[in-house]
Scaffold this active site. Structure first.
Site, PDB file in Angstrom:
ATOM      1  N   CYS A  58      76.382  30.564  29.116  1.00  0.00           N
ATOM      2  CA  CYS A  58      76.480  30.070  27.908  1.00  0.00           C
ATOM      3  C   CYS A  58      76.877  28.548  28.114  1.00  0.00           C
ATOM      4  O   CYS A  58      76.476  27.668  27.473  1.00  0.00           O
ATOM      5  CB  CYS A  58      77.683  31.057  27.163  1.00  0.00           C
ATOM      6  SG  CYS A  58      78.107  30.269  25.655  1.00  0.00           S
ATOM      7  N   TYR A 103      63.571  33.918  21.057  1.00  0.00           N
ATOM      8  CA  TYR A 103      64.244  32.864  20.341  1.00  0.00           C
ATOM      9  C   TYR A 103      64.401  31.858  21.498  1.00  0.00           C
ATOM     10  O   TYR A 103      64.500  30.671  20.812  1.00  0.00           O
ATOM     11  CB  TYR A 103      65.685  33.734  20.170  1.00  0.00           C
ATOM     12  CG  TYR A 103      66.279  33.820  21.558  1.00  0.00           C
ATOM     13  CD1 TYR A 103      67.471  32.793  21.909  1.00  0.00           C
ATOM     14  CD2 TYR A 103      66.391  35.067  22.278  1.00  0.00           C
ATOM     15  CE1 TYR A 103      68.122  33.058  23.020  1.00  0.00           C
ATOM     16  CE2 TYR A 103      67.199  35.376  23.350  1.00  0.00           C
ATOM     17  CZ  TYR A 103      68.007  34.442  23.821  1.00  0.00           C
ATOM     18  OH  TYR A 103      68.892  34.616  24.808  1.00  0.00           O
ATOM     19  N   GLU A 109      75.361  30.511  -2.181  1.00  0.00           N
ATOM     20  CA  GLU A 109      75.561  31.259  -3.581  1.00  0.00           C
ATOM     21  C   GLU A 109      74.285  32.377  -3.879  1.00  0.00           C
ATOM     22  O   GLU A 109      74.628  33.269  -4.540  1.00  0.00           O
ATOM     23  CB  GLU A 109      75.633  30.399  -4.749  1.00  0.00           C
ATOM     24  CG  GLU A 109      74.572  29.683  -5.194  1.00  0.00           C
ATOM     25  CD  GLU A 109      74.483  28.544  -6.269  1.00  0.00           C
ATOM     26  OE1 GLU A 109      74.893  29.132  -7.162  1.00  0.00           O
ATOM     27  OE2 GLU A 109      74.441  27.643  -5.921  1.00  0.00           O
TER      28      GLU A 109
END
Length: 460
Positions: free
Chosen positions: A43, A179, A443
């Site tokens: 990482c 990915y 939203e």
């Protein structure tokens, strides 16, 4: 005298190993940690952190262009790859130093060399040849990138190499559809590199929701990436001007850099696990129970080396659960269900919970699926066609939310909060009763309407 040199010996100073080592040392246990590379693991050193910095760097070029649509006068601009590369590596080194300091300040010994297992209680440091005994051994060595053994594969780079390139190529051939491939293709494209992405399958991001996979294809193509499917490389040839890659469908592609993003495997080769009788899966992953214990009672494993859920925060939680179980007499198994995650394409992806395909396999027709696709407000004045996609999957009469999938700006930030909702078992009613924050992209998640029946897409 103590029977063993240490109460705990950790092999691997990544996020999971450091968390376990630090917590055990805080309890007064005698702890040692061995790391063959820099402390911080995948990482910090060659994964999430430097990659995210590269994504930020790639986004500024487009932001400068968009700024002109928002009234800003932009002068002559240029991009300096080496400046970004070196700044990132300076930060990597700073963070790695923090990891080392955390261990040492808590009383753990850090050996900056590879450790290999000699038996269930003994490890040998490869460089110094020193032999060390421990009551408990924790393996947290993570994974490593893998590439197919095709002719000329030595000419290709993998993700570990991408952070240290001497110069930015004009053309990149990205091989892979996962990915890592999608993220780095977007990074290079954002730096004005000509990118071709070739994948052996028919859709990018295997394992993700089908509609997300379709949306990501639009993302890549909107970023100018030439995406091609159903082709696997068979040969890489070096030429005077670069490389020629041949594929099994007869296609030949010329490029300046071949980037193999064809997967990762647990880093267990040569670790000596067979000396202690630790059992492995077919892919080299260490088999563990829910408490991270291997087939040997005093040897445990956490993180990517177990190939459960290969995410840094998961390794950290597994490391903490290991300490609770082994050193605090509190058997703790980390719950691997409903873990939110992100893919840092441009724009990125945020997901939590089940895909529609998996949900239908488990729940049949008891699902209600809500989707929307819209052009974010930010893109309107910028005159960009890139859309945002959102999907919410519910089950049963009470419509418990079991999956949320977003492709759009800030989706990783949004999905972190939505992960709490899914983990807590909230319902669509709970979402509907929450007032929207306007005007925001987020939203839309509380105003979703059911997807039209004729638009069902559940192919995995």
């Amino acid at each position: 005298m103590a029977k063993y040199d240490y109460d705990l010996f950790v092999i691997g100073a990544g996020s999971g190993g450091v968390r376990a080592g630090r917590l055990a040392a805080q309890l007064g246990k005698r702890v040692a940690v061995a790391e063959e590379s820099k402390p911080g693991g995948t990482c910090v050193v060659r994964g999430c952190v430097p990659k995210k910095f590269l994504v930020y760097g790639a986004e500024f070029g487009g932001a400068i262009k968009d700024a002109q649509k928002y009234g800003w006068t932009v002068g002559k601009t240029s991009f300096d790859w080496r400046s970004l590369r070196d700044s990132i590596q300076a930060e990597v080194n700073r963070l790695s130093g923090i990891y080392a300091t955390m261990l040492e300040k808590n009383g753990a010994d850090l050996f900056k060399e590879r450790a290999e297992i000699k038996d269930a209680h003994t490890v040998k440091l490869k460089d110094s040849g020193k032999t060390i005994t421990a009551k408990t051994i924790l393996i947290a060595v993570g994974g490593r990138p893998w590439m197919p053994d095709i002719s000329g594969h030595e000419h290709a780079i993998m993700s570990d190499d991408a952070f240290l390139l001497d110069q930015l190529p004009e053309r990149v051939l990205m091989i892979g559809g996962g990915y890592i491939a999608c993220e780095f293709a977007g990074i290079f494209a954002g730096m004005d590199v000509e990118v071709t992405q070739v994948y052996r399958g028919g859709r990018l991001l295997n394992g993700f929701d089908a509609e997300v996979r379709d949306a990501v294809l639009d993302v890549q193509r909107n970023n100018g990436i030439d995406v091609r499917f159903n082709a696997s490389p068979t040969e890489i040839k070096k030429t005077k001007g670069g490389y020629i890659v041949t594929f099994d469908n007869g296609t030949k592609i010329g490029t300046d850099l071949v980037f193999m993003a064809t997967g990762r495997k647990p880093h267990t080769t040569g670790l000596g696990l067979e000396n202690a009788g630790v059992k492995l899966a077919d892919n080299g992953a260490i088999k563990v129970d829910k408490y991270s214990k291997t087939s040997v009672n005093n040897i445990y494993a956490v993180g990517d080396v177990t190939d459960r859920v290969n995410l840094t925060p998961v390794a950290i939680r597994e490391g903490a659960a290991f300490v609770e179980t082994v050193f605090k007499n509190n058997k703790t198994a980390y719950d691997h269900d409903n873990i939110a995650s992100a893919v840092f394409t441009r724009p990125p992806i945020g997901v939590v919970g089940m895909t529609e395909h998996d949900a239908r396999q488990k729940h049949g027709e008891a699902l209600t699926v809500y989707t929307t696709s819209f052009r974010p407000m930010k893109n309107v004045l910028a005159d960009k066609s890139q859309r945002c996609f959102m999907k919410l999957i519910t089950v049963g009469e009470d419509e418990k939310v079991i999956g949320i999938h977003i492709v759009g700006d800030d989706s990783p930030e949004i999905i972190q909060a939505l992960g709490i909702c899914v983990k807590a078992g909230l319902t669509k009613t709970d979402f509907d009763e929450t007032c929207a924050v306007h005007p925001t992209l987020a939203e839309e998640i509380v105003t979703l309407k059911p997807r039209e029946p004729n638009k069902t897409t559940i192919v995995s």
